[in-house]
Design a protein around this motif. Structure first.
Motif, short mmCIF file in Angstrom:
data_model
loop_
_atom_site.label_atom_id
_atom_site.label_comp_id
_atom_site.label_asym_id
_atom_site.label_seq_id
_atom_site.Cartn_x
_atom_site.Cartn_y
_atom_site.Cartn_z
N GLU A 1 32.29 32.29 27.46
CA GLU A 1 33.58 31.72 27.08
C GLU A 1 34.59 31.85 28.21
N PRO A 2 35.27 30.77 28.56
CA PRO A 2 36.31 30.84 29.60
C PRO A 2 37.47 31.74 29.13
N GLY A 3 37.94 32.58 29.99
CA GLY A 3 39.10 33.41 29.69
C GLY A 3 38.83 34.52 28.69
N VAL B 1 38.14 38.14 27.30
CA VAL B 1 38.43 39.50 27.77
C VAL B 1 38.30 40.48 26.61
N HIS C 1 47.67 31.61 32.49
CA HIS C 1 46.32 31.36 32.00
C HIS C 1 46.26 31.74 30.52
N LEU D 1 44.03 33.38 27.65
CA LEU D 1 42.92 34.31 27.49
C LEU D 1 42.53 34.41 26.02
N ALA E 1 37.04 42.01 31.96
CA ALA E 1 36.57 40.63 32.01
C ALA E 1 35.30 40.55 32.84
N ASP E 2 34.47 39.56 32.53
CA ASP E 2 33.30 39.34 33.39
C ASP E 2 33.77 38.91 34.77
N THR F 1 34.91 35.30 35.15
CA THR F 1 36.20 35.06 34.50
C THR F 1 37.34 35.60 35.34
N GLU G 1 38.06 33.42 38.34
CA GLU G 1 38.75 32.18 37.97
C GLU G 1 40.22 32.44 37.68
N ILE G 2 40.51 33.52 36.96
CA ILE G 2 41.90 33.82 36.60
C ILE G 2 42.73 34.12 37.84
#
Length: 860
Positions: A156-158, A160, A187, A189, A211-212, A215, A218-219
């Motif tokens: 999943e994007p964002g 956490v 952003h 999340l 976070a991975d 992710t 990207e953030i």
């Protein structure tokens, strides 16, 4: 045993009738213990918190790869390391910060985001997701749910995980979305749930998110880069990895950063603990004073006990046990007070070390009590009380029964005893000089020297009191007649009591003066250094720790083209590991910064130092030169990507901004060794008449300028002084301690003297001496006592300040401070001592002037 208990019951009735005196004695012990325990607990709490913050997700890693200069680690290196046979496990790591605001009225909340590989990181015991339905902060979710959560973190994007504290403070639940701001924008999340921190690191991760790695990148716009790589290496792995590393990256054993931090913080903490030990020393004198008074006051009771068969040993033992019991109770109260004070100190000490040493936002620290804290506190209370009551107990045990019953408790100080005390005092001062002048001495020997000065001057106080009263008696006699003459002579006759009071008061005042001079000298040195080193009008920097890139060349050109711009210099630096020290290399632009910054050079001409820079030589900070034995004209072996280089030292400079050391190097020379590094900070000088706030707004309005951090010269200095003042806030306690000791010392001494003079005062009243004359005479005694103690404290405090500045501080930090003895609060301490003396003499005077003449002179 029964006899001892019977004697203790007799003593207990005495303390029950004198509750205020018992309370004051307990306060003296508990205050000293509280200061020491608070400093120790604050230091321990700060260290635990810092260590946990540094290694929050280290787990079972044995080594880490990072850039000492703070540059990114290329991500492809992680893939290459997985193919090295000696690498048993590896995981990438990133760290950044974001800000969250739930609504327009809520304040911004800062969260530290840890970017980890949830697959490889699991092998390092990085974290566990927490059960959202459990009240326990360490309750892990079932394994099946954990696998599902791991998949969602990856997919999943964002996505956490937040700490339970962050979830609670932000009123979030699993599945909620929130908008977070970084240096690169806003952003969205998705909060999947909370995580359970590794054992022992709950406080460090209280305001954190996980976070991975993808992710996180990207953030924070960190695609392809890492902060570091954690490794678990087998045999021979270290040499294999070092051969693989590109220039600029370092392989370091896990925990070394924390070890360096602890070494850097150790001197700061040792000096704070020394203040606690000085407070205990003052408490010893205070208890000595109070115990002497209680023994004198109970002289008749002790005489009767001796007459009915109590042995000297029994009287001495019970008096000592009484003091130890008082010390144990004071120790318990001191630990309770120390815990509260430590919580206050942690907000200053831990934040100071975090900002100055870790170069990161303030860590979360907590007071951690254990049995050792209580044992140490109670033991110190008993030791302090035991040392303070030892001599009075011996005096009580040796007292003559007949003399005690008659009320003849005191006697003038014997000349041989006075000479012995004075000789011991001079011996202590000689020992202090030897310890201070020992070039190979340690920090502890320097502190021992300062302590020896305090003890030596305390032992000389009876002699000083004798000399001053002898010199003052003719003047007082001429001014006040018999009243003044009686004050001077009575003070000499009661030297065995008043000398102790003067000694305890002198130690407290000397400690306050020494700390006052040291801190004020440090502050003035710091101000001078700030004026010399921080000369630009504006300091502009790229976002730090949030994934932001450097300042672009195009933006630099736009800044140079501004009509209000006078000078602009690019500030480049590189960190290298030199032995066990992490040293910062600063690139100096001689055309701007080097000529305008007025570098604070020690024992050399600044122009010659800059000429040396131009020739390729370097300047080293005193914090690096002193511990390594570097000097002007010598050489420094510096590790560079091109190999170790021997560089000539043009001069030694003062720089307190990086405690482990700074090296100044001319910019072209710097680029030869380290390449042309990206610019992350610049210093700006404005044209005359330009408003700094206007220039700040103009920078923010440039394309790409909104993400820059712009600080005004005045704001930097104000913030630096805020950190400085916060660092030494604990020293304010010493002034309060001095005032407390001054008051109690005078009350105890004068009341003890009153007990010894009851019959004499009765005869004086019987022959018609007015109450006012007796009161004025006792007030003059108190003032002479305070004056003697203050004059002695000026000399002792000055000597202790010299030791603290030129010996202890130099051996601790490697700094040379400017000595400003004139900055001490001499007149304030004099007024404090005399005011406390006069206030403390009120009770003895009232009692003396209200004596029943017949009852006082009657002899059974």
């Amino acid at each position: 045993m029964t006899a001892l208990l019977s004697l203790l019951r007799v003593y207990f009735r005495y303390w029950r009738k004198h509750r205020l005196q018992a309370l004051l004695s307990l306060l003296g012990i508990s205050l000293g213990v509280a200061v020491f325990v608070a400093i120790r607990l604050a230091n321990q709490g700060a260290l635990v918190s810092f260590r946990a913050n540094i290694e929050a997700f280290a787990g079972r890693a044995t080594h880490r790869i990072f850039s000492p200069a703070g540059h990114p680690v290329p991500e492809h290196l992680f893939t290459e390391l997985l193919n090295v046979p000696a690498v048993e496990a590896a995981t990438p790591y990133l760290r950044g910060r974001l800000w969250i605001q739930r609504d327009s009225t809520a304040p911004l909340t800062s969260l530290t985001v840890h970017g980890i590989d949830v697959i490889s990181g699991a092998d390092f015991e990085a974290f566990e997701a927490a059960d959202p339905d459990s009240a326990s902060p360490e309750s892990a979710i079932p394994r099946k749910a954990m696998r599902s959560l791991t998949e969602r973190l990856l997919a999943e994007p964002g996505a956490v995980l937040l700490s339970r504290r962050a979830m609670h403070s932000l009123s979030l639940k699993p599945g909620d979305r929130l908008r977070a701001r970084t240096a690169d924008g806003v952003h969205t999340l998705t909060v999947l749930g909370s995580f359970a921190a590794p054992e022992g690191r709950e406080a460090a991760l209280a305001d954190a998110a996980v976070a991975d790695i993808a992710t996180f990148q990207e953030i924070f716009a960190r695609l392809g880069t890492l902060d570091e790589i954690r490794l678990r290496l087998g045999d021979g792995g270290k040499s294999a990895i070092e051969a693989l590393l590109p220039p600029g990256l370092t392989l370091e054993a896990a925990g070394r950063r924390g070890e360096r931090m602890e070494n850097m913080a150790a001197a700061f903490q040792l000096n704070l603990e020394a203040l606690g030990l000085f407070a205990l020393l003052v408490a010893v004198f205070l208890i000595f004073n109070a115990s002497t008074f209680s023994v004198v006051q109970r002289g008749t009771v002790l005489g009767f006990l001796r007459c009915i068969g109590a042995s000297r040993r029994a009287v001495f033992t019970t008096l000592l046990l009484e003091g130890l019991l008082l010390g144990a109770v004071g120790g318990v109260l001191g630990v309770l007070g120390g815990v509260w004070l430590a919580e206050v100190m942690l907000k200053t000490t831990s934040a100071t070390v975090a900002e100055v040493i870790l170069d990161w936002h303030s860590a979360t620290a907590a007071v951690q009590q254990d049995w050792e804290t209580w044992f140490t506190g109670v033991l110190l209370g008993m030791i302090v009380a035991g040392l303070g009551v030892l001599a009075p107990a011996l005096e009580g045990g040796r007292a003559s029964p007949l003399a005690a019953i008659r009320g003849s408790h005191g006697a003038p100080a014997h000349p041989i005893r006075l000479a012995l005390l004075s000789a011991m005092g001079l011996a202590c001062l000689a020992a202090a000089a030897v310890l201070a002048l020992d070039s190979q001495g340690s920090v502890l020997s320097g502190l021992a020297s300062a302590t020896a000065i305090a003890v030596g001057c305390a032992l000389l106080c009876p002699l000083a009191l004798l000399v001053l009263s002898w010199l003052a008696t003719p003047l007082l006699s001429r001014l006040l007649g018999a009243t003044g003459r009686m004050a001077g002579r009575n003070l000499r006759r009661s030297l065995s009591r008043s000398g102790v009071a003067a000694a305890s008061l002198m130690v407290a005042l000397a400690l306050a003066l020494a700390i006052d001079i040291t801190v004020r000298s440090f502050r003035q040195t710091f101000v001078v250094w700030m004026e010399q080193a921080v000369t630009g009008d504006l300091y502009v920097s790229a976002p730090k720790g949030d994934g932001g890139g450097p300042i672009s060349p195009m933006l630099l050109e736009r800044l140079r083209a501004q009509p209000w711009m006078a000078y602009l210099t690019e500030l480049r630096s590189r960190r290298v590991v030199l032995g066990t020290r992490e040293v910062r290399i600063l690139a100096v632009d001689l055309n701007t910064f080097g000529r305008r910054a007025r570098l604070p050079v020690l024992r050399a001409d600044p122009e010659q130092a800059l000429a040396g820079l131009e020739r390729g030589e370097v300047l080293v900070s005193e914090t690096l030169a002193y511990p390594l034995g570097l000097r002007q004209g010598g050489s420094l072996r510096l590790p560079t990507p091109l190999g170790a280089r021997d560089l000539r030292i043009a001069a030694v400079v003062q720089n307190y901004s990086f405690p482990s050391g700074v090296v100044y190097m001319e910019q072209a020379r710097f680029e030869t060794f380290f390449g042309r590094l990206p610019v992350r900070q610049i210093e700006v000088w404005l044209k005359p008449g330009t408003d700094a706030a206007y220039a700040r707004r103009a920078i923010g309005g440039l394309p790409g300028g909104g993400r820059l951090k712009v600080e005004l010269n005045a704001a930097i200095r104000e913030d630096a002084m805020r950190v400085f003042n916060r660092s030494f806030a604990i020293t304010d306690l010493m002034g309060s301690l001095a005032a407390f000791v001054a008051f109690i010392s005078v009350v105890s001494a004068l009341t003890a003297v009153l007990e010894e003079r009851l019959r004499t005062l009765g005869y004086l009243r019987a022959i018609g001496v007015p109450r006012g004359v007796l009161g004025l005479s006792m007030s003059l005694e108190a003032a002479l006592l305070a004056l003697t103690a203050t004059l002695m404290s000026w000399g002792a405090g000055l000597a202790m300040a010299i030791i603290l500045i030129f010996v202890v501080n130099r051996r601790s930090f490697g700094w040379t401070l400017q000595f400003h003895p004139e900055s001490g609060s001499y007149l304030f301490l004099l007024a404090l001592a005399i005011g406390a003396a006069l206030l403390g003499s009120i009770y003895p005077i009232l009692r003396a002037t209200r004596l029943s003449v017949a009852a006082t002179i009657r002899e059974e």
